[in-house]
Design an enzyme around this catalytic site. Structure first.
Site, PDB file in Angstrom:
ATOM      1  N   ASP A  10       0.757  -1.016   0.124  1.00  0.00           N
ATOM      2  CA  ASP A  10       0.180  -0.192   0.105  1.00  0.00           C
ATOM      3  C   ASP A  10       0.522   1.828   0.406  1.00  0.00           C
ATOM      4  O   ASP A  10       1.968   1.222   0.351  1.00  0.00           O
ATOM      5  CB  ASP A  10      -1.248   0.120   1.521  1.00  0.00           C
TER       6      ASP A  10
ATOM      7  N   ASN B 295     -12.868  -2.940   2.912  1.00  0.00           N
ATOM      8  CA  ASN B 295     -14.128  -1.395   3.079  1.00  0.00           C
ATOM      9  C   ASN B 295     -14.857  -2.080   1.823  1.00  0.00           C
ATOM     10  O   ASN B 295     -13.968  -2.500   0.961  1.00  0.00           O
ATOM     11  CB  ASN B 295     -12.696  -0.417   2.957  1.00  0.00           C
TER      12      ASN B 295
ATOM     13  N   GLN C  89     -14.046   2.584   1.907  1.00  0.00           N
ATOM     14  CA  GLN C  89     -13.766   2.517   0.624  1.00  0.00           C
ATOM     15  C   GLN C  89     -12.987   3.498  -0.536  1.00  0.00           C
ATOM     16  O   GLN C  89     -14.050   3.801  -1.104  1.00  0.00           O
ATOM     17  CB  GLN C  89     -14.429   1.303  -0.236  1.00  0.00           C
TER      18      GLN C  89
ATOM     19  N   HIS D 133     -10.752  -5.162  -3.435  1.00  0.00           N
ATOM     20  CA  HIS D 133      -9.410  -5.561  -2.814  1.00  0.00           C
ATOM     21  C   HIS D 133      -8.839  -6.118  -1.471  1.00  0.00           C
ATOM     22  O   HIS D 133     -10.212  -5.955  -0.239  1.00  0.00           O
ATOM     23  CB  HIS D 133      -8.154  -4.407  -2.207  1.00  0.00           C
ATOM     24  N   ILE D 134      -8.179  -6.235  -1.009  1.00  0.00           N
ATOM     25  CA  ILE D 134      -7.597  -7.635   0.678  1.00  0.00           C
ATOM     26  C   ILE D 134      -7.245  -6.653   1.522  1.00  0.00           C
ATOM     27  O   ILE D 134      -5.867  -6.764   0.670  1.00  0.00           O
ATOM     28  CB  ILE D 134      -8.185  -8.792   0.849  1.00  0.00           C
ATOM     29  N   HIS D 135      -6.749  -5.351   2.453  1.00  0.00           N
ATOM     30  CA  HIS D 135      -5.851  -5.361   3.105  1.00  0.00           C
ATOM     31  C   HIS D 135      -5.266  -6.180   4.136  1.00  0.00           C
ATOM     32  O   HIS D 135      -6.013  -7.113   4.958  1.00  0.00           O
ATOM     33  CB  HIS D 135      -6.295  -3.543   3.754  1.00  0.00           C
TER      34      HIS D 135
ATOM     35  N   VAL E 272     -11.122   2.880  -3.309  1.00  0.00           N
ATOM     36  CA  VAL E 272      -9.996   2.905  -4.865  1.00  0.00           C
ATOM     37  C   VAL E 272     -11.656   1.042  -4.982  1.00  0.00           C
ATOM     38  O   VAL E 272     -11.741  -0.008  -4.646  1.00  0.00           O
ATOM     39  CB  VAL E 272      -8.985   1.628  -4.672  1.00  0.00           C
TER      40      VAL E 272
HETATM   41  P1  5GP Z   1      -9.708   0.989   0.185  1.00  0.00           P
HETATM   42  O1  5GP Z   1      -9.819   2.621   1.585  1.00  0.00           O
HETATM   43  O2  5GP Z   1     -10.483   1.152  -0.629  1.00  0.00           O
HETATM   44  O3  5GP Z   1      -9.880   0.211   1.331  1.00  0.00           O
HETATM   45  O4  5GP Z   1      -8.537   0.966   0.270  1.00  0.00           O
HETATM   46  C1  5GP Z   1      -7.282   1.359  -1.182  1.00  0.00           C
HETATM   47  C2  5GP Z   1      -5.866   1.276  -0.246  1.00  0.00           C
HETATM   48  O5  5GP Z   1      -5.068   2.323  -2.161  1.00  0.00           O
HETATM   49  C3  5GP Z   1      -5.605   2.747   0.388  1.00  0.00           C
HETATM   50  O6  5GP Z   1      -5.404   1.591   1.996  1.00  0.00           O
HETATM   51  C4  5GP Z   1      -4.186   3.360  -0.320  1.00  0.00           C
HETATM   52  O7  5GP Z   1      -3.519   4.226   0.213  1.00  0.00           O
HETATM   53  C5  5GP Z   1      -3.837   2.162  -1.617  1.00  0.00           C
HETATM   54  N1  5GP Z   1      -4.056   2.776  -2.633  1.00  0.00           N
HETATM   55  C6  5GP Z   1      -4.606   4.196  -3.443  1.00  0.00           C
HETATM   56  N2  5GP Z   1      -3.892   4.214  -4.754  1.00  0.00           N
HETATM   57  C7  5GP Z   1      -2.704   3.645  -4.555  1.00  0.00           C
HETATM   58  C8  5GP Z   1      -2.307   2.872  -5.641  1.00  0.00           C
HETATM   59  O8  5GP Z   1      -1.715   3.840  -6.849  1.00  0.00           O
HETATM   60  N3  5GP Z   1      -0.752   2.244  -5.067  1.00  0.00           N
HETATM   61  C9  5GP Z   1      -0.558   1.694  -4.429  1.00  0.00           C
HETATM   62  N4  5GP Z   1       0.445   0.425  -4.124  1.00  0.00           N
HETATM   63  N5  5GP Z   1      -1.075   1.733  -3.556  1.00  0.00           N
HETATM   64  C10 5GP Z   1      -2.692   2.671  -3.544  1.00  0.00           C
END
Ligand code: 5GP
Length: 113
Positions: A30, A86, A93, A99-101, A95
């Site tokens: 991330d 998320n 969420q 995705h799994i964190h 993105v």
């Molecule tokens: P969400 O908030 O949708 O559950 O998680 C999206 C995650 O994607 C966030 O933790 C954010 O830091 C990560 N993220 C967003 N854009 C990028 C990117 O361009 N590259 C990487 N490696 N991570 C990203």
């Protein structure tokens, strides 16, 4: 599904620190880590969020979790890690490519914020 930044990472259109890849998924660090270990595991097929997954995705979803398990082991954090998905804007969420964190390396509170 609209193309997201994660599709660009899959297609190598933008860089990412990729730590694992197979036919079905990709895992990378991330860019804004919330723990010393913070990996995102994403399917290559475009599912925008868990709500949109279908019964046909059963094997894929199992695959993602098992690869998360393996990655945790490879990174030496198998004793304690947190898995987060998320689903939807209000749940955090940002993105809209499922995705799994995988988070590890610090203590985590419960309930989560
Ligand atoms: P969400 O908030 O949708 O559950 O998680 C999206 C995650 O994607 C966030 O933790 C954010 O830091 C990560 N993220 C967003 N854009 C990028 C990117 O361009 N590259 C990487 N490696 N991570 C990203």
């Amino acid at each position: 599904m609209n193309e997201t930044i994660f599709t660009k990472i899959i297609n190598r259109e933008i860089p990412a620190d990729i730590i694992y890849e197979d036919d079905l998924c990709l895992a990378f660090k991330d860019v804004n880590p919330q723990a010393p270990t913070h990996i995102l595991i994403i399917p290559k097929s475009p599912i925008s969020k868990l709500t949109d997954a279908s019964e046909n995705d059963q094997d894929l979803l199992g695959h993602l979790l098992l690869r998360a398990r393996d990655i945790a082991k490879d990174l030496g954090v198998e004793d304690a890690y947190r898995i987060v998905i998320n689903n939807g804007e209000t749940a955090g969420q940002t993105v809209f490519h499922l995705h799994i964190h995988l988070l590890a390396g610090r203590e985590f509170n419960w309930p989560p914020g």
